[in-house]
Design a protein around this motif. Structure first.
Motif, PDB file in Angstrom:
ATOM      1  N   GLY A 327      42.749 -16.001 -12.421  1.00  0.00           N
ATOM      2  CA  GLY A 327      41.865 -16.496 -11.368  1.00  0.00           C
ATOM      3  C   GLY A 327      41.471 -15.445 -10.356  1.00  0.00           C
ATOM      4  O   GLY A 327      40.396 -15.523  -9.743  1.00  0.00           O
ATOM      5  N   GLY A 328      42.312 -14.431 -10.173  1.00  0.00           N
ATOM      6  CA  GLY A 328      42.005 -13.395  -9.205  1.00  0.00           C
ATOM      7  C   GLY A 328      40.727 -12.639  -9.497  1.00  0.00           C
ATOM      8  O   GLY A 328      40.102 -12.074  -8.584  1.00  0.00           O
ATOM      9  N   SER A 329      40.296 -12.616 -10.751  1.00  0.00           N
ATOM     10  CA  SER A 329      39.081 -11.872 -11.100  1.00  0.00           C
ATOM     11  C   SER A 329      37.865 -12.425 -10.378  1.00  0.00           C
ATOM     12  O   SER A 329      36.913 -11.684 -10.077  1.00  0.00           O
ATOM     13  N   TYR A 330      37.878 -13.710 -10.054  1.00  0.00           N
ATOM     14  CA  TYR A 330      36.726 -14.337  -9.408  1.00  0.00           C
ATOM     15  C   TYR A 330      36.658 -14.048  -7.919  1.00  0.00           C
ATOM     16  O   TYR A 330      35.654 -14.372  -7.266  1.00  0.00           O
ATOM     17  N   ALA A 331      37.700 -13.440  -7.377  1.00  0.00           N
ATOM     18  CA  ALA A 331      37.650 -12.951  -6.003  1.00  0.00           C
ATOM     19  C   ALA A 331      37.282 -11.479  -5.956  1.00  0.00           C
ATOM     20  O   ALA A 331      37.005 -10.959  -4.870  1.00  0.00           O
TER      21      ALA A 331
END
Length: 422
Positions: A327-331
């Motif tokens: 999920g961190g990739s979307y930040a």
């Protein structure tokens, strides 16, 4: 237009948090179109009498259409402002999602999910770029909180969906959630705005500087394609589990009620990861953060099927950790988009980045389910681990050596260390 850099009044500056909240709420309203799908897959398979692979084709089509709609929707939003595009998108999502439970054939399911997906793409791009424009000095934080809405927004809906699937059937579950989502998006569309817009005044075109790349200029740079491929690679494992975490859990003998709890936990960690990794990247740099996140994701995916088979708690823990790293990739990619290619065309430009997610969803949806059915889940997870390693290698060894992009018609090609890009 960078808000803080244009010296707007202090009173208006305080209001930017209001627009960040609206951007997060927009994400919350489209979250269920993706992250609740795993709960609908088995009931739809039973209702339509088709295979899991055939059901997951609907998910894949929706993801592809979601990405395809972003560049064109982003062009409209950049040029005319967010209001009209959001209203149309809210209607598309409400109609598409609400009627999916009434379908009797697979083609009808595909068409309606594609319609909802097109609306989601425009809302997603608008929300993430609203946050980036209002917080140019803290894009990691702003993108993280906004993207968290996409990961976490489904959580309040999950008990409603799970209960209605048991008591009232798949049709009611789709109808109620679709109506809520669409109406909320339309309501937010009436009040949201970009920096510099005034009430009652027509949306002003973006101010273009030498740092701003049009989509055509961006697509000619090697930096875009390397970043795009990293985004594409890291999405394999996440999209496989978004579509199939419940079916995989079911194959391990985990009860439906427990799987609903596991899906809630996965989305909590998915959402929480985004502001966390976004804030980390504001401190240590985007690409160093990418290296950490993607490397961890590779290791977790490699061990996923072995650990998950140990026990139900082990399945829940490794599922949560997978989503926390993926999920961190979307930040990270939204602020990279704005910082590397500028903000004037950022909504349209991020639509092209988002295409990486759509292409990877082909594996996560129908193809991933087909591979798992024919060759086993271990094979599917091995593939996702390998692609996350590719993303890690790109972030660690390739991107930091490339320097900033240069427009094709520029005669001078300055190369600056990419670590300077925050």
């Amino acid at each position: 237009m960078d808000y803080a850099q244009k010296g707007q009044s202090a009173g208006l500056l305080e209001n930017r948090w209001f627009y960040l909240i609206l951007a997060v709420l927009l994400m919350c309203m489209i979250s269920g179109v993706q992250y609740s799908w795993t709960l609908y897959a088995a009931p739809l398979q039973e209702k339509l009498g088709i295979s899991l692979t055939a059901v997951q084709i609907a998910f894949t089509l929706s993801q592809v259409i979601q990405a395809v709609s972003q560049p064109s929707g982003g062009f409209v939003v950049d040029k005319f402002g967010p209001k009209g595009a959001l209203i149309v998108s809210g209607i598309m999502i409400s109609v598409g999602w609400a009627f999916m439970g009434q379908v009797e054939t697979a083609p009808a399911l595909y068409a309606l999910y594609a319609l909802a997906g097109a609306g989601v793409g425009v809302v997603y791009g608008t929300a993430i770029n609203t946050a980036n424009r209002w917080f140019p000095e803290k894009r990691g934080m702003a993108s993280g909180f906004t993207a968290a809405g996409y990961g976490l927004g489904v959580v309040p809906f999950l008990p409603l969906i799970s209960g209605m699937l048991k008591t009232r059937g798949v049709g009611s579950a789709f109808a109620y959630t679709g109506l809520i989502e669409g109406l909320m998006i339309i309501a937010i569309a009436l009040i949201i705005k970009f920096p510099g817009e005034q009430k009652g005044v027509k949306h002003a075109p973006p101010v273009v500087t030498e740092k701003d790349f049009t989509s055509a200029q961006m697509l000619k740079t090697p930096q875009f394609w390397v970043l795009w491929f990293a985004f594409f690679s890291v999405n394999f494992g996440g999209m496989l589990l978004v579509a199939n975490s419940a079916p995989f859990g079911k194959s391990l003998g985990i009860a439906a009620g427990t799987l609903a709890i596991a899906v809630s936990i996965q989305n909590l960690f998915n959402g929480a990861s985004r502001p966390f990794w976004g804030a980390v990247s504001d401190k240590i740099g985007r690409y160093k953060t990418m290296s950490i996140v993607f490397g961890a994701n590779c290791i977790i995916l490699f061990s996923f099927p072995t650990v998950a088979a140990i026990s139900t708690p082990a399945f829940i823990v490794v599922l949560a950790l997978t989503f926390f790293t993926w999920g961190g990739s979307y930040a990270l990619f939204p602020p990279i988009n704005s910082e590397v290619f500028g903000t004037a065309f950022s909504t349209e430009n991020y639509g092209f980045f988002f295409g990486a997610k759509a292409i990877s969803s082909i594996f996560g949806g129908g193809l991933g389910a087909a591979i798992a059915t024919k060759f086993g889940w271990n094979t599917a997870f091995m593939i996702t681990s390998a692609t996350s390693f590719i993303a890690f290698a790109i972030a660690t060894f390739v991107i930091p050596r490339m320097g900033k992009p240069v427009k094709k018609d520029d005669r001078v090609s300055p190369v600056e260390p990419v670590d300077a890009i925050r």
